[in-house]
Write a protein that holds these residues in place. Structure first.
Motif, PDB file in Angstrom:
ATOM      1  N   ASN A  61       0.848  -1.243   0.056  1.00  0.00           N
ATOM      2  CA  ASN A  61      -0.095   0.017  -0.050  1.00  0.00           C
ATOM      3  C   ASN A  61       0.765   1.286   0.114  1.00  0.00           C
ATOM      4  O   ASN A  61       0.383   2.234  -0.670  1.00  0.00           O
ATOM      5  CB  ASN A  61      -0.816   0.132   1.398  1.00  0.00           C
ATOM      6  CG  ASN A  61      -1.919  -1.012   1.310  1.00  0.00           C
ATOM      7  OD1 ASN A  61      -2.264  -1.588   0.152  1.00  0.00           O
ATOM      8  ND2 ASN A  61      -2.440  -1.537   2.211  1.00  0.00           N
ATOM      9  N   ALA A  63       2.158   1.809  -3.481  1.00  0.00           N
ATOM     10  CA  ALA A  63       1.259   2.196  -4.317  1.00  0.00           C
ATOM     11  C   ALA A  63       0.769   3.608  -4.338  1.00  0.00           C
ATOM     12  O   ALA A  63       0.878   4.484  -5.246  1.00  0.00           O
ATOM     13  CB  ALA A  63      -0.136   1.292  -4.191  1.00  0.00           C
ATOM     14  N   ASP A  64       0.966   4.123  -2.824  1.00  0.00           N
ATOM     15  CA  ASP A  64       0.397   5.398  -2.598  1.00  0.00           C
ATOM     16  C   ASP A  64       1.589   6.343  -3.280  1.00  0.00           C
ATOM     17  O   ASP A  64       1.358   7.546  -3.489  1.00  0.00           O
ATOM     18  CB  ASP A  64       0.132   5.678  -1.080  1.00  0.00           C
ATOM     19  CG  ASP A  64      -1.061   4.865  -0.660  1.00  0.00           C
ATOM     20  OD1 ASP A  64      -1.872   4.459  -1.553  1.00  0.00           O
ATOM     21  OD2 ASP A  64      -1.373   4.630   0.287  1.00  0.00           O
ATOM     22  N   ASP A 120       1.570   6.860  -6.955  1.00  0.00           N
ATOM     23  CA  ASP A 120       0.129   6.812  -7.478  1.00  0.00           C
ATOM     24  C   ASP A 120      -0.141   5.987  -8.360  1.00  0.00           C
ATOM     25  O   ASP A 120      -0.665   6.133  -9.589  1.00  0.00           O
ATOM     26  CB  ASP A 120       0.441   8.235  -8.149  1.00  0.00           C
ATOM     27  CG  ASP A 120      -1.236   8.924  -8.724  1.00  0.00           C
ATOM     28  OD1 ASP A 120      -1.944   8.618  -7.851  1.00  0.00           O
ATOM     29  OD2 ASP A 120      -1.271   9.447  -9.614  1.00  0.00           O
ATOM     30  N   ASP A 168      -2.815   2.183  -8.524  1.00  0.00           N
ATOM     31  CA  ASP A 168      -3.998   1.910  -7.858  1.00  0.00           C
ATOM     32  C   ASP A 168      -3.789   0.580  -6.993  1.00  0.00           C
ATOM     33  O   ASP A 168      -3.053  -0.340  -7.454  1.00  0.00           O
ATOM     34  CB  ASP A 168      -4.979   1.636  -8.721  1.00  0.00           C
ATOM     35  CG  ASP A 168      -6.216   0.853  -8.391  1.00  0.00           C
ATOM     36  OD1 ASP A 168      -6.384  -0.535  -8.130  1.00  0.00           O
ATOM     37  OD2 ASP A 168      -7.164   1.598  -8.020  1.00  0.00           O
ATOM     38  N   ARG A 169      -4.065   0.762  -5.814  1.00  0.00           N
ATOM     39  CA  ARG A 169      -3.617  -0.373  -4.783  1.00  0.00           C
ATOM     40  C   ARG A 169      -4.062  -1.817  -5.215  1.00  0.00           C
ATOM     41  O   ARG A 169      -3.585  -2.807  -5.173  1.00  0.00           O
ATOM     42  CB  ARG A 169      -4.246  -0.067  -3.508  1.00  0.00           C
ATOM     43  CG  ARG A 169      -3.590   0.926  -2.651  1.00  0.00           C
ATOM     44  CD  ARG A 169      -4.176   1.165  -1.154  1.00  0.00           C
ATOM     45  NE  ARG A 169      -3.595   1.916  -0.479  1.00  0.00           N
ATOM     46  CZ  ARG A 169      -3.818   2.309   0.850  1.00  0.00           C
ATOM     47  NH1 ARG A 169      -4.733   1.530   1.608  1.00  0.00           N
ATOM     48  NH2 ARG A 169      -3.038   2.985   1.711  1.00  0.00           N
ATOM     49  N   GLU A 170      -5.531  -1.873  -5.572  1.00  0.00           N
ATOM     50  CA  GLU A 170      -6.073  -3.168  -6.103  1.00  0.00           C
ATOM     51  C   GLU A 170      -5.444  -3.622  -7.064  1.00  0.00           C
ATOM     52  O   GLU A 170      -5.214  -4.816  -7.521  1.00  0.00           O
ATOM     53  CB  GLU A 170      -7.697  -2.935  -6.301  1.00  0.00           C
ATOM     54  CG  GLU A 170      -8.434  -3.012  -4.800  1.00  0.00           C
ATOM     55  CD  GLU A 170      -7.856  -4.407  -4.418  1.00  0.00           C
ATOM     56  OE1 GLU A 170      -8.238  -5.627  -4.654  1.00  0.00           O
ATOM     57  OE2 GLU A 170      -7.705  -4.165  -3.184  1.00  0.00           O
ATOM     58  N   ARG A 171      -5.167  -2.805  -8.252  1.00  0.00           N
ATOM     59  CA  ARG A 171      -4.014  -3.267  -9.365  1.00  0.00           C
ATOM     60  C   ARG A 171      -2.966  -3.819  -9.127  1.00  0.00           C
ATOM     61  O   ARG A 171      -2.332  -4.924  -9.512  1.00  0.00           O
ATOM     62  CB  ARG A 171      -4.073  -2.083 -10.482  1.00  0.00           C
ATOM     63  CG  ARG A 171      -5.524  -1.923 -10.983  1.00  0.00           C
ATOM     64  CD  ARG A 171      -5.634  -1.215 -12.285  1.00  0.00           C
ATOM     65  NE  ARG A 171      -4.918  -1.948 -13.597  1.00  0.00           N
ATOM     66  CZ  ARG A 171      -6.038  -2.663 -14.226  1.00  0.00           C
ATOM     67  NH1 ARG A 171      -7.150  -2.797 -13.841  1.00  0.00           N
ATOM     68  NH2 ARG A 171      -5.297  -3.243 -15.383  1.00  0.00           N
TER      69      ARG A 171
END
Length: 299
Positions: free
Chosen positions: A252, A255-256, A259, A261-264
Motif C-alpha cells: 500500500n 502504491a500510494d 500514485d 492503484d492499490r487493487e491493481r
C-alpha cells in the motif's frame, strides 16, 4: 582469460529457456565473449559473479583505458530489446548504453556490481527503488518492438495452468489467473517498463547514486512493474512474526507513493508471485516455491 559461466547463469537459463537450448549457447559462450572483446577493442579484467541470470557480465577496459562493462547475452534472451530500452532511457534512471557490440553484446558504463539496493536498510532501499523506477516509466519509442504486459503474461499463464490441480498451488494458481484476466481487460496506460525491477537490479554508480540494470523491457501499466518490488526480501518477510501485515503495508505504501492503484498492484503482485512460485515448483526448487506461495497467500 577463461569465460566460465557462473552457476546462477547456467541454472537460470536452463529453467527459463530449456536445458538443451541453454547448454548449446553456453558451450559457445567463450567464443562469443572473445569475439565481442575483439570487436570492441576491449581488455577483460574479470567476470562478475554471481552475475546475472540471463547474461555473462565482464568488467573491461576500453582502448582509452576507461572502465566499462561488457554484457554478453543469448539471442533468445532478446538483448536487442534491452539495447533499445537503454538507448531510449539514455542514462535517465538506468545504466548508460555506450554501444552495441554485435548481436549479443552490450557495452555499458561500469557501475559497482557488488553494491545494490539490497545493501541498504529496507526502508531506505524501498525509498531509493521507488525514486529510480519512477524515472523509467516514460512513453515508449515510436514503432518499438517491445511486447505488452498482456502478451508476456499470456505466455506465463499458459505455463501456470498445469498447476491448477496441485494440492499446494492449485487454489492460488486459479486466483492468480483470474486476477490476470481482470487486470488485462481493464489495463489503460502504456508506458515503458523495466520488466524485472527489484532492489538487486539497482546498482551504485558514479554518475548517479543508483541506476537500474538488467531490464526485460515491455510496455503496459506501472502496477505490473512495481509488483516484483513488493516481494523483495521475501525470505525476511516470511520469517517475521508479522510478515503478512508488513507485506500489505509495504504494498500500500508503494502504491500510494507512486500514485498506483492499490487493487491493481495487489492483483499483479499476486499473479507475479504465483507465477514465480509455480515456475520454481516445475524446476524442483521447492523451498523457493514455498516462500513465494506463502507470500502470495497473504494477498
Amino acid at each position: 582469460m577463461a569465460f566460465e559461466p557462473p552457476q546462477r547463469l547456467v541454472r537460470a537459463l536452463g529453467e527459463t529457456y530449456g536445458r538443451a537450448v541453454a547448454a548449446e549457447w553456453l558451450e559457445r559462450l567463450p567464443e562469443h565473449a572473445r569475439a565481442a572483446l575483439d570487436r570492441g577493442s576491449l581488455d577483460a579484467e574479470r567476470v562478475t559473479a554471481p552475475g546475472g541470470r540471463s547474461s555473462l557480465v565482464v568488467l573491461v577496459r576500453r582502448s582509452d583505458d576507461s572502465p566499462a562493462a561488457l554484457k554478453v547475452a543469448p539471442p533468445f534472451a532478446r538483448p536487442d530489446r534491452e539495447r533499445e530500452a537503454l538507448a531510449h532511457w539514455n542514462g535517465w534512471g538506468a545504466v548508460r548504453l555506450i554501444e552495441g557490440v554485435g548481436e549479443e553484446g552490450l557495452l555499458l558504463e561500469r557501475l559497482q556490481p557488488e553494491v545494490s539496493l539490497r545493501s541498504l536498510p529496507e526502508a531506505k532501499a524501498l525509498l531509493e527503488a521507488a525514486g529510480t523506477v519512477r524515472k523509467l516509466w516514460v512513453e515508449p519509442p515510436a514503432d518499438h518492438g517491445f511486447e505488452s504486459v498482456a502478451e508476456r503474461t499470456a505466455r506465463q499463464a499458459g505455463a501456470m495452468d498445469r498447476h491448477r490441480g496441485d494440492a499446494a498451488a492449485g487454489d492460488l494458481t486459479a486466483a492468480a489467473l483470474a486476477a490476470r484476466e481482470e487486470l488485462v481487460a481493464g489495463e489503460a496506460e502504456t508506458v515503458l517498463l523495466h520488466g524485472n525491477f527489484r532492489q538487486g537490479k539497482v546498482l551504485a554508480g558514479d554518475r548517479a547514486p543508483w541506476l537500474a540494470v538488467g531490464p526485460e523491457p515491455l510496455v503496459g501499466e506501472r502496477a505490473y512493474d512495481l509488483a516484483r518490488l513488493v516481494r523483495d526480501r521475501v525470505e525476511d518477510l516470511v520469517a517475521a512474526s508479522a510478515g503478512a501485515s508488513a507485506a500489505r503495508r509495504r504494498m500500500n505504501k508503494l502504491a500510494d507513493s507512486l500514485d498506483v492503484d492499490r487493487e491493481r498492484l495487489r492483483g499483479w503482485t499476486l499473479f507475479r508471485a504465483v507465477e514465480s512460485g509455480t515456475r520454481a515448483l516445475t524446476a524442483g526448487r521447492r523451498q523457493d516455491a514455498e516462500l513465494l506461495l506463502e507470500f502470495a497467500g497473504w494477498l
